[in-house]
Write an enzyme that holds these catalytic residues in place. Sequence first.
Site, PDB file in Angstrom:
ATOM      1  N   ARG A 162       0.860  -1.181   0.000  1.00 30.46           N
ATOM      2  CA  ARG A 162       0.000   0.000   0.000  1.00 30.46           C
ATOM      3  C   ARG A 162       0.898   1.233   0.000  1.00 30.46           C
ATOM      4  O   ARG A 162       2.046   1.186   0.458  1.00 30.46           O
ATOM      5  CB  ARG A 162      -0.903   0.016   1.235  1.00 30.46           C
ATOM      6  N   ARG A 260      -0.634  -2.209  -6.937  1.00 35.58           N
ATOM      7  CA  ARG A 260      -0.889  -3.279  -5.961  1.00 35.58           C
ATOM      8  C   ARG A 260      -1.785  -4.364  -6.582  1.00 35.58           C
ATOM      9  O   ARG A 260      -1.514  -5.551  -6.437  1.00 35.58           O
ATOM     10  CB  ARG A 260      -1.546  -2.671  -4.720  1.00 35.58           C
ATOM     11  N   HIS A 283      -3.905  -9.031   3.547  1.00 31.64           N
ATOM     12  CA  HIS A 283      -5.351  -9.031   3.769  1.00 31.64           C
ATOM     13  C   HIS A 283      -5.687  -9.860   5.006  1.00 31.64           C
ATOM     14  O   HIS A 283      -5.097 -10.923   5.229  1.00 31.64           O
ATOM     15  CB  HIS A 283      -6.089  -9.626   2.564  1.00 31.64           C
ATOM     16  N   TYR A 292      -9.264 -11.243  -7.024  1.00 29.44           N
ATOM     17  CA  TYR A 292      -8.221 -11.392  -8.036  1.00 29.44           C
ATOM     18  C   TYR A 292      -8.347 -12.704  -8.794  1.00 29.44           C
ATOM     19  O   TYR A 292      -7.778 -12.847  -9.872  1.00 29.44           O
ATOM     20  CB  TYR A 292      -6.840 -11.306  -7.378  1.00 29.44           C
TER      21      TYR A 292
END
Length: 331
Positions: A162, A260, A283, A292
């Site tokens: 991030r 990301r 996560h 994803y």
Amino acid sequence: MPDLAILGPWLRRFLTEHIVTERNLARNTRKSYRDTFSLLLPFVSRKARKPVDRLAVSDLTSGHVLQFLAHLETDRGCSARTRNQRLAAIRAFARFIGSRDPALVEWCGHIRAIASKRSMPPPVGWLTRAEMEAMLATPDRKTRRGRSEYALLLFLYNTGARVSEATQLRVRDLQIGSQNGAHDLATLHGKGGRTRQCPLWPETERVLVDEITGRAGEDAVFVSRLGTPFTRFGVHRFIERCAAKVPELAGRTITPHVIRHTTACHLVLAGVDINTIRAWLGHVSISTTNIYAEIDLTLKANAVALCEVGQPRPARSWKEDKDLMAFLKAL
């Protein structure tokens, strides 16, 4: 007016004690809550025709909150997701008051009864390998500044960090030049105070060594052209500049979070299992990472091929085993 009826003391306790000490929320969440009330209080003040410091809890009616939420969407152009985020902060504040003053439980119920608006999640934007390589080729590595920018861009792609994790990275968070075959690692400090370690590619390790040579452990790894640590805004502007130099990306919005997403998608295409990607990205829930697994047409085509109509089905051997059927009937 009794102190318990004034909104200000409640809000100070909520922002300085409750969400910091009792709930230990992340710094960005605390800033989001602060920004919500920075917008809400002047709005309610105008509606109630009172100074902000004289607002009572009862002035924060469900009607005023609904008007404020409509104001965010119509006048400020905010999305439904932003509207719901502001509402979540207001609900948390109402729950805080209601749990501490029985006389305000009914008021709390009216505020918490305001429904969130349904919103569709935005499509996940990501770059193909060729587009990502074109982005990496934009910094001029013949200059010191260009090499620093290349190091930042490569680090974001390597780790899927991030933007806040990249700007908070310190020299002491890097374990590079490892011996005995150990991996070079970067320790990232993510949401909610959680940390994780990401392995670094040899190329990433090489450019980071050049970047941090001569720096102390507490120094930031990525610094701007002024020699100060990169800010979130600075990284966003840098990514926008790089994307503007790639003709294939014209008209697309490219942010650090797109980088990301790109890391995650390329890991999926490489066959990395989804739980490993979850740990890689930091996560908490694997449900967040599952998006994803749904975005690449190649993966979807492979899934369709597995259940293609007209393919020969395996023989039902248990039907043809007469001895087994006779055995079952005899029981």
